[in-house]
Motif scaffolding. Structure first.
Motif, short mmCIF file in Angstrom:
data_model
loop_
_atom_site.label_atom_id
_atom_site.label_comp_id
_atom_site.label_asym_id
_atom_site.label_seq_id
_atom_site.Cartn_x
_atom_site.Cartn_y
_atom_site.Cartn_z
N LEU A 38 13.86 2.13 -27.89
CA LEU A 38 14.54 0.89 -28.28
C LEU A 38 15.84 1.19 -29.00
CD1 LEU A 38 11.52 -1.29 -29.49
CD2 LEU A 38 12.85 -1.56 -27.39
N LYS A 39 15.83 2.25 -29.80
CA LYS A 39 17.06 2.64 -30.52
C LYS A 39 18.16 3.00 -29.54
CE LYS A 39 18.72 6.03 -33.90
NZ LYS A 39 18.33 7.18 -34.77
N MET A 40 17.81 3.74 -28.49
CA MET A 40 18.82 4.12 -27.51
C MET A 40 19.22 2.95 -26.62
SD MET A 40 19.46 7.09 -28.47
CE MET A 40 20.64 7.54 -27.20
N GLU A 41 18.30 2.04 -26.38
CA GLU A 41 18.64 0.87 -25.57
C GLU A 41 19.67 0.00 -26.27
OE1 GLU A 41 15.04 -1.11 -24.64
OE2 GLU A 41 14.48 0.29 -23.04
N ARG A 42 19.71 0.07 -27.59
CA ARG A 42 20.70 -0.72 -28.33
C ARG A 42 22.07 -0.05 -28.36
NH1 ARG A 42 15.98 -1.84 -31.57
NH2 ARG A 42 16.38 0.03 -32.83
N HIS A 43 22.13 1.20 -27.91
CA HIS A 43 23.41 1.91 -27.87
C HIS A 43 24.32 1.22 -26.84
CE1 HIS A 43 26.41 5.05 -27.18
NE2 HIS A 43 26.02 5.61 -28.32
N PRO A 44 25.58 0.94 -27.19
CA PRO A 44 26.45 0.15 -26.29
C PRO A 44 26.78 0.83 -24.97
CG PRO A 44 27.71 1.08 -28.13
CD PRO A 44 26.26 1.29 -28.46
N TYR A 45 26.60 2.15 -24.89
CA TYR A 45 26.89 2.85 -23.62
C TYR A 45 25.64 3.05 -22.78
CZ TYR A 45 28.78 6.21 -20.30
OH TYR A 45 29.18 6.84 -19.13
N PHE A 46 24.55 3.46 -23.40
CA PHE A 46 23.35 3.82 -22.64
C PHE A 46 22.61 2.61 -22.11
CE2 PHE A 46 23.73 7.34 -25.82
CZ PHE A 46 24.33 8.20 -24.95
N LYS A 47 22.34 1.63 -22.99
CA LYS A 47 21.66 0.41 -22.58
C LYS A 47 20.39 0.70 -21.77
CE LYS A 47 25.87 -2.35 -22.64
NZ LYS A 47 26.80 -3.23 -21.88
N HIS A 66 16.30 14.89 -31.27
CA HIS A 66 17.43 15.81 -31.52
C HIS A 66 18.52 15.58 -30.49
CE1 HIS A 66 19.47 19.60 -32.58
NE2 HIS A 66 19.60 19.78 -31.27
N ARG A 67 18.14 15.49 -29.22
CA ARG A 67 19.14 15.22 -28.18
C ARG A 67 19.80 13.87 -28.39
NH1 ARG A 67 16.39 17.04 -22.39
NH2 ARG A 67 16.01 19.23 -22.91
N CYS A 68 19.00 12.86 -28.66
CA CYS A 68 19.54 11.51 -28.81
C CYS A 68 20.55 11.42 -29.94
CB CYS A 68 18.40 10.52 -29.08
SG CYS A 68 17.34 10.20 -27.65
N GLU A 69 20.28 12.14 -31.02
CA GLU A 69 21.18 12.11 -32.18
C GLU A 69 22.59 12.54 -31.78
OE1 GLU A 69 21.82 14.41 -36.47
OE2 GLU A 69 19.93 14.65 -35.34
N PHE A 70 22.68 13.61 -30.99
CA PHE A 70 24.00 14.14 -30.64
C PHE A 70 24.60 13.46 -29.41
CE2 PHE A 70 22.27 17.83 -33.02
CZ PHE A 70 23.24 17.85 -34.02
N VAL A 71 23.77 13.12 -28.44
CA VAL A 71 24.32 12.49 -27.25
C VAL A 71 24.84 11.10 -27.58
CG1 VAL A 71 22.30 11.28 -26.29
CG2 VAL A 71 23.95 12.33 -24.74
N ALA A 72 24.25 10.44 -28.57
CA ALA A 72 24.73 9.13 -28.99
C ALA A 72 26.12 9.20 -29.59
CB ALA A 72 23.76 8.51 -29.99
N GLU A 73 26.49 10.39 -30.10
CA GLU A 73 27.82 10.57 -30.68
C GLU A 73 28.86 10.93 -29.62
OE1 GLU A 73 27.30 13.54 -33.62
OE2 GLU A 73 26.13 12.25 -34.97
N MET A 74 28.40 11.26 -28.41
CA MET A 74 29.33 11.61 -27.33
C MET A 74 29.93 10.38 -26.67
SD MET A 74 27.41 14.68 -25.27
CE MET A 74 27.24 16.34 -25.93
N PHE A 75 29.23 9.25 -26.78
CA PHE A 75 29.64 8.03 -26.07
C PHE A 75 29.61 6.84 -27.01
CE2 PHE A 75 27.52 10.94 -23.18
CZ PHE A 75 28.41 11.03 -22.12
N ASP A 76 30.52 5.90 -26.71
CA ASP A 76 30.49 4.60 -27.40
C ASP A 76 30.74 3.52 -26.36
OD1 ASP A 76 33.24 4.67 -26.87
OD2 ASP A 76 33.75 5.25 -28.92
N ALA A 77 31.02 2.32 -26.80
CA ALA A 77 31.19 1.20 -25.86
C ALA A 77 32.33 1.44 -24.88
CB ALA A 77 31.41 -0.09 -26.63
#
Length: 421
Positions: free
Chosen positions: A98-107, A125-136
């Motif tokens: 759910l946390k990653m689904e709220r990310h504006p890029y991954f959805k 661990h992966r999600c923490e860093f991959v979430a910083e690679m992308f934004d909206a």
């Protein structure tokens, strides 16, 4: 319906999606004890054990019997079944998804940073860093520096089939070219997964991505189209200035085949492209320096000396470099990196009669009917091309022809009284 627009036969794929959706709904309803008469009549719940867990019911869809191609699961449904299985076994997975689904890029898209069998801690661990690679907007600012992430992604491409009509962008644009590439290519998934698993901070990730771009395809024993592809793939790995141009365009640039070359181009714009399947620009600079040549600019077809200064390349079609013998620019010696990798040498004169006179005195070269103002030195007596260009290491061979032709030109123009000794 993620991925529908990039599938060759998208209507067939859509039909599979619709059938899969219907099968999943009927199956989940059956497992939860609310099977419809429609489903019961068709035996969709046969051999399935009932459960009171929605996620378990969804996960169990993977065990449904398959009797023909129409019963195959489309990729998005396989992802959802895998996620449901994890959630049914450990509720903490739901919070992370759910946390990653709220990310504006991954959805909700997880398959390019999830690997089957991964532990929850490793996934976090992966999600923490991959979430910083992308934004909206797409790739984030820190990973756009030197275009390191996009170049690393392209470092997995090594064949023409990999790069043909591949759209290049760092943005989260309408067609989702970047996202679809991340989702669909297992090689990219494996590369990113390995980097993320073995990195502890952003600096280490960027260093590892840069390292991937330095893994180049060797040119040994490669000829023709195979060599062209290797050069093009290497350019897409290491050529930062080329990506400066690519990412400055208002819409994604794509890789395509044009006039015997592999090019990056703006769709729908004639001449606004760079050929990336040779090292002609390195060779051109050496000719410019050795013979004080100039670049033939033509703004109507987007050709400017600023191209090389800014982006490290000259724009195709036909990159022509010349040396003028007179102030009026009537007599010039030219080299042309022409289409289909043909290297051409010619002298241009102001009149047809002057061209004929030059040819008679020089006792060398050819005059073509469709180009009567020029005398060419690039063919044998039967009109066959003498050489082609690909790599900078071929400069010495090309230069030997240029030097000989330039001496003939100088001596002939002296005899014609155009220049002094």
């Amino acid at each position: 319906l993620l991925g529908l627009s990039c599938v060759p036969n998208r209507f067939d794929f859509a039909a599979v999606l619709y059938r899969s959706f219907g099968r999943m709904i009927r199956h989940i309803a059956a497992e939860l004890g609310v099977e419809s008469k429609f489903g019961a009549e068709r035996g969709h719940a046969s051999k399935i054990t009932n459960t009171d867990s929605f996620y378990q019911a969804m996960a169990n869809c993977a065990d449904m019997p398959s009797t023909d191609d129409d019963n195959r699961w489309a990729r998005p449904f396989k992802e959802e079944m895998e996620k449901a299985k994890l959630i049914s076994e450990n509720g903490e997975w739901l919070e992370q998804f759910l946390k990653m689904e709220r990310h504006p890029y991954f959805k909700g898209t997880t398959n390019f940073y999830y690997t089957e069998g991964i532990t929850l801690d490793s996934f976090k661990h992966r999600c923490e860093f991959v979430a910083e690679m992308f934004d909206a907007k797409g790739i984030t600012k820190q990973y756009r520096k030197r275009h390191v992430l996009l170049r690393a992604i392209m470092s997995r491409m090594s064949m023409w089939e990999d790069i043909e009509r591949q759209y290049l962008t760092e943005n989260n644009e309408t067609h989702k070219y970047l996202k679809l590439l991340l989702i669909s290519d297992q090689r990219i998934h494996d590369m990113l997964a390995d980097i993320l698993d073995n990195s502890h901070n952003e600096k280490e990730i960027i260093r590892a991505l840069e390292g991937e771009t330095k893994s180049l395809i060797p040119y040994d024993d490669k000829i023709g189209s195979e060599l062209q592809t290797a050069i093009a793939c290497n350019a897409l790995r290491r050529d930062v200035k080329l990506y400066d141009w690519i990412t400055e365009q208002p819409s994604p640039v794509y890789v395509h085949w044009k006039n015997g070359h592999i090019a990056v181009a703006i769709p729908g714009k004639w001449f606004d492209r760079y050929f990336i399947d040779s090292e002609r620009d390195k060779m051109a600079q050496r000719f410019i320096e050795k013979y004080s040549m100039e670049y033939y600019a033509d703004e109507e077809v987007h050709k400017s000396p600023d191209d090389y200064t800014t982006y490290g390349r000259y724009k195709g079609e036909d990159a022509i470099f010349y040396f003028n013998y007179d102030e009026n620019d009537d007599y010039s010696f030219n080299i042309n990196f022409s289409n289909n990798h043909r290297f051409r040498i010619f002298v241009e004169l102001p009149k047809k009669t002057r061209a004929k006179k030059f040819h008679e005195i020089a006792k060398a070269g050819h005059i073509y009917k469709d180009d009567p103002y020029c005398v060419y030195f690039d063919c044998d007596n039967d009109g066959n091309p003498l050489f082609r260009y690909y790599l900078d290491c071929e400069f010495d061979e090309l230069d030997a022809y240029v030097e000989k032709a330039m001496k003939t030109t100088h001596d002939t123009l002296v005899k014609m009284g155009i220049i002094s000794t």
